[in-house]
Scaffold this motif. Structure first.
Motif, short mmCIF file in Angstrom:
data_model
loop_
_atom_site.label_atom_id
_atom_site.label_comp_id
_atom_site.label_asym_id
_atom_site.label_seq_id
_atom_site.Cartn_x
_atom_site.Cartn_y
_atom_site.Cartn_z
N ASP A 1 42.72 28.73 41.39
CA ASP A 1 43.12 30.09 41.74
C ASP A 1 43.48 30.07 43.23
N TRP A 2 44.12 31.14 43.67
CA TRP A 2 44.75 31.14 45.00
C TRP A 2 43.71 31.04 46.13
N ALA B 1 54.11 34.14 42.86
CA ALA B 1 52.84 33.77 43.49
C ALA B 1 52.91 32.43 44.21
N ARG C 1 34.19 37.55 44.87
CA ARG C 1 34.59 36.60 43.82
C ARG C 1 34.87 35.21 44.36
N SER D 1 47.46 41.18 41.31
CA SER D 1 48.44 40.23 40.76
C SER D 1 48.83 40.60 39.34
N GLU E 1 42.58 44.14 40.97
CA GLU E 1 42.00 42.89 41.42
C GLU E 1 41.31 43.06 42.77
N LYS F 1 43.69 31.66 32.26
CA LYS F 1 42.84 31.83 33.45
C LYS F 1 41.73 32.81 33.15
N HIS F 2 40.69 32.94 33.92
CA HIS F 2 40.29 32.16 35.09
C HIS F 2 39.09 31.35 34.63
N TYR G 1 37.70 31.40 40.98
CA TYR G 1 37.21 31.41 42.37
C TYR G 1 35.73 31.05 42.48
N LEU H 1 51.47 32.86 35.13
CA LEU H 1 50.04 32.74 35.48
C LEU H 1 49.21 33.71 34.63
N ARG I 1 38.70 43.68 36.83
CA ARG I 1 39.88 43.11 36.16
C ARG I 1 39.79 43.11 34.65
N ASP J 1 53.05 35.65 38.33
CA ASP J 1 51.92 36.27 37.66
C ASP J 1 52.27 37.03 36.39
N MET K 1 43.99 27.73 34.85
CA MET K 1 43.65 28.04 36.24
C MET K 1 42.13 28.09 36.40
C1 BGC Z 1 44.39 35.91 41.14
C2 BGC Z 1 45.12 35.16 40.05
C3 BGC Z 1 46.58 35.13 40.34
C4 BGC Z 1 46.80 34.50 41.70
C5 BGC Z 1 48.25 34.41 42.10
C6 BGC Z 1 44.75 35.38 42.51
O1 BGC Z 1 44.23 36.20 43.51
O2 BGC Z 1 43.00 35.83 40.94
O3 BGC Z 1 44.86 35.79 38.81
O4 BGC Z 1 47.26 34.44 39.34
O5 BGC Z 1 46.13 35.27 42.68
O6 BGC Z 1 48.77 35.66 42.39
#
Ligand code: BGC
Length: 792
Positions: free
Chosen positions: A284-285, A78, A216, A411, A493, A205-206, A252, A158, A172, A100, A249
């Protein structure tokens, strides 16, 4: 730089890596000592860095790019946290790799111009692992995951995902453990220990309240402080305090109006100052909308770096500009950089550990299968239709026998080297009807539709059910001993599930299949077994028509073998539900408010009101006396258990207050004919004082070893004061109220007929003080007696 300084730094680095190395091989260095050494080294190292070097650590290198000073280029992970290579200052800090989970280590299985493969074991999804209620097993799985991470050069995993399954439609939920924070905490702690013992950091997380996937990245969750504290934060709190994860983490979403990654009260007041979190916080990303605010709030690492998806802000530049403008100060930059570097120094990358790229996939396949079997839940077993006898003739129905789902998409997906379908698994132990099997195989080969996941990597398929004739059903019923119907569902996701046919509800074809198979087999006195290969709760109103139901969830790469072992009785099921199966979706306490509301009329969901407060899952059903299809904590076995001699053995709450505890014990006897394990659960019914309490709450559990028929085992349970407390928002305190408490040591949350044991608390115990006004609701909301929010 002068030679002397250089020499000193290098010496420090060597000393630290030696100390850390000792910590990792389990010699006398404790985790605390390792952390302290790393913290001191990080402090020294960061003091030599330029502002630009530090900012480059705070922001990742951008999605798909290797980090600065990366020693390993691990594909399909990731992201990275950038390192620093500055010979003049004597700093050689490698970038660290983030990959991940939670169902294994997610990386690309193949690489361009490279004949080698990089498969990782697909373990059971989070909710299936949690359904084992076996913390040792969770730790074993985590150790295997940690070993694979290390073999492939991954430094931070992650996962685990710890969000509460507030509503069955959250896309999720399969990654998460439970609707209950206690089970969530205990499984997450074991996972954290297992992975970190292998020298890899977890990233829990999250944080916090990413309980739905609809919009989200922007959705605002309006949640009362009491519901936050008692339900959504509690598992994180316990995991931080008991297992010290290296990273957390942020989520969002917004909570009460502000992005979680930008909430100082959440990331600094609560997480660090109240709970003592020592690790790093990463976003988070592409989360959040203001990079400077993120750092100032205590969100140390902005991932994956690059351009924010919502605001299009270039994150590194935003921090540089913020520094110039004085909005971002040296103190905050240094603090976050030191927190990050402290954890980086503990990683395999910083310690130059060699990677093998050869994890033990065959051993881990066994771990995966065993874990799946330990979690699977027998929901129904009318007249002992299961176990089937070895070598019985079995007619297999349902396209999922071919389209077996190992896990969800996004992920949370993993790329293993094999997947055992349910047909393959059953064929090893039973005489599977070959004609039917071929019919399904041919149909699947010609009718499946291929999809790719949101990353364009994982292949998934959908496939309609074939139409069988009445003659085919009759023939199958005549020539076989039993029918096994497998139904599957996907989730992933980025989107929530829906109450539609094909998702929460059966399709017309599936309903017809169950009816046709049941009619044909029951007409000749034979049994019908349904295997559910699903990510979470579905409608089960059809259950009366079949004899047995096995909830297999998504079992990972060894799916078929694990299901076969349960159906044949080689493994006696001992899994229990960590989420309630309601009678109807509309019975779910948040069914009216989920997926949120469009408050500004632009056609997009923007706000989620947590109207039900603390009354999530079984807390609601038991308090409201609402019947459910299968209660939280429930699961059958092929044998029977009897609970005897349940008692309270210790109560030091009055004497020791916040340091006190209640201990209980019970004796469990296997009164049936087969060897089996039992999960015993302790539910507490607290007195109604100034705070309204749910009817019962889970506060402890334990699982027996495999008991032979006639064998007994005594189980004991310790409940620390902290877990007995409720959150008093007005007083900013966790309190245990005086009065009589009833404890039900029970096989499930259906405590009907169970005689409680009792203990009393004489005066209020204040267990902890919290930050005044932290996480407060925005203006204009009222809170009801159970922490539900309502618009004024
Ligand atoms: C997800 C995380 C994940 C991250 C990295 C995000 O979109 O919500 O759970 O760890 O991406 O892939």
């Amino acid at each position: 730089m002068k030679y002397g300084e250089h020499y000193r730094l290098s010496t420090v680095a060597v000393a630290i890596s030696l100390t850390l190395g000792l910590g990792l091989v389990g010699c006398s260095t404790t985790q605390d000592e390792t952390d302290q050494a790393a913290r001191a080294a990080a402090h020294e190292m960061v003091s030599k860095m330029s502002v630009d070097e530090k900012l480059n650590i705070l922001v990742g290198p951008g999605y798909g790019n290797d980090g600065t000073n990366a020693k390993n280029s691990v594909k399909g992970t990731a992201g990275y946290i950038n390192g620093v290579n500055n010979a003049e200052e004597g700093i050689d800090l490698p970038a660290v790799v983030l990959a991940d989970g939670p169902a294994g280590v997610r990386l690309d299985a193949t690489r361009k111009n490279d004949p080698n493969t990089y498969h990782a074991t697909a373990f059971p999804i989070g909710v299936l692992l949690a359904s084992s209620w076996d913390t040792n097993l969770a730790q074993t799985v985590a150790e295997s995951i940690g070993q694979e991470a290390r073999a492939y050069g991954v430094d931070f995993w992650l996962a685990p995902g710890m969000n509460i399954q507030r509503n069955p439609l959250n896309g999720r939920n399969f990654e998460y453990y439970s609707e209950d924070p206690f089970v969530t905490a205990k499984i997450a702690e074991s996972i954290t220990r297992g992975v970190q013992e292998e020298g890899i950091g977890v990233t829990i997380k999250h944080f916090i309240a990413n309980n739905s996937e609809t919009n989200r990245r922007t959705v605002n969750n309006i949640i009362s402080p009491r519901a936050l504290r008692e339900i959504y934060l509690r598992g994180f709190e316990d995991t931080v305090e008991t297992a010290q994860p290296w990273a957390i983490m942020s989520s969002y979403n917004k909570v009460n109006g502000t992005y979680t990654a930008q909430r100082y009260d959440l990331l600094t007041d609560v997480l660090r100052n109240e709970w003592g979190f020592n690790g790093l916080v990463m976003s988070d990303w592409f989360a959040g909308d203001n990079s400077v605010e993120m750092i100032n709030a205590g969100n140390d690492s902005i991932q994956p770096g690059g351009v924010n998806m919502v605001t299009k802000e270039k994150q590194l530049q935003a921090l540089q500009q913020g520094y110039k403008d004085g909005k971002l100060k040296d103190a905050e930059i240094n603090l976050s950089t030191e927190r990050i570097v402290t954890q980086m120094l503990k990683t395999p990358a910083a310690q130059n550990q060699p990677l093998t790229n050869h994890p033990n996939l065959s051993t881990n396949a066994n771990v995966s299968r065993y874990a799946a079997e330990q979690g699977m839940i027998l929901l129904k077993n009318h007249q002992q239709a299961l176990p089937l006898q070895a070598n019985q003739a079995v007619a297999m129905f349902g396209i999922a026998q071919q389209l077996t789902q190992k896990g969800g998409t996004g992920s949370g997906d993993v790329h293993p080297d094999h997947l055992v379908t349910i047909t393959e698994g059953l064929s090893q132990q039973f005489k599977v009807d070959a004609t039917l099997r071929n019919t399904y195989q041919t149909w699947f080969n010609t009718h499946r539709v291929e999809h790719t996941d949101q990353f364009g990597i994982s292949k998934t398929y959908t496939c309609e059910e074939p139409t069988l004739t009445a003659a085919q059903y009759a023939q199958a019923a005549k020539t076989n001993d039993a029918a096994v119907v497998t139904l599957s569902r996907m989730a992933g996701e980025g989107s929530d599930r829906t109450v539609t046919k094909g998702d929460y509800l059966l399709t017309d074809d599936e309903t017809a299949l169950i009816n046709n198979v049941s009619n044909a087999f029951h007409a000749v006195g034979k049994k019908v077994i349904v295997v559910l290969n699903i990510p979470g709760v579905i409608d089960t109103s059809w259950s009366e028509r079949v004899d047995s139901i096995l909830l297999a969830y998504m079992p990972g790469e060894e799916a078929g073998y694990a299901v076969a072992n349960i159906l044949s009785g080689k493994t006696n099921p001992s899994g229990k539900l960590t989420q309630t199966f309601p009678n109807h979706y509309n019975d779910v306490p948040s069914s009216q408010s989920f997926f949120g509301s469009d408050t500004n009329g632009d056609g997009e969901i923007d706000t989620n009101y947590y109207n039900e407060g603390i009354m999530v899952g079984y807390r609601y059903y038991t308090t409201e006396n609402k019947p459910v299809a299968y209660p939280f904590g429930y699961g059958l076995s092929y044998t029977n258990f009897q609970y005897d001699n349940s008692q309270v053995t210790l109560n030091t709450l009055d004497k020791l207050g916040a340091n006190g505890q209640v201990s209980l014990k019970t004796t469990i006897a296997n009164t049936g004919k087969l060897t089996g394990k039992e999960v015993a659960e302790v539910y507490i019914s607290a007195p109604q004082g100034k705070l309204v309490k749910p009817a019962i709450e889970l506060k402890a559990f334990a699982k027996t070893t495999a008991l032979q028929p006639g064998e007994k085992e005594s189980l004991s349970f310790d409940i620390p004061a902290k877990w007995l407390a409720s959150f008093d928002t007005k007083a900013n305190q966790w309190i245990i109220e005086p009065g009589q408490y009833q404890a039900y040591i029970a096989p499930s949350s259906d405590i009907t007929g169970i005689e409680p044991v009792k203990f009393t608390v004489k005066k209020t115990v204040v267990v902890a003080h919290t930050t005044p006004n932290a996480l407060a609701l925005p203006e204009g909301f009222e809170v009801d007696s159970t922490g539900g929010v309502e618009l004024n």
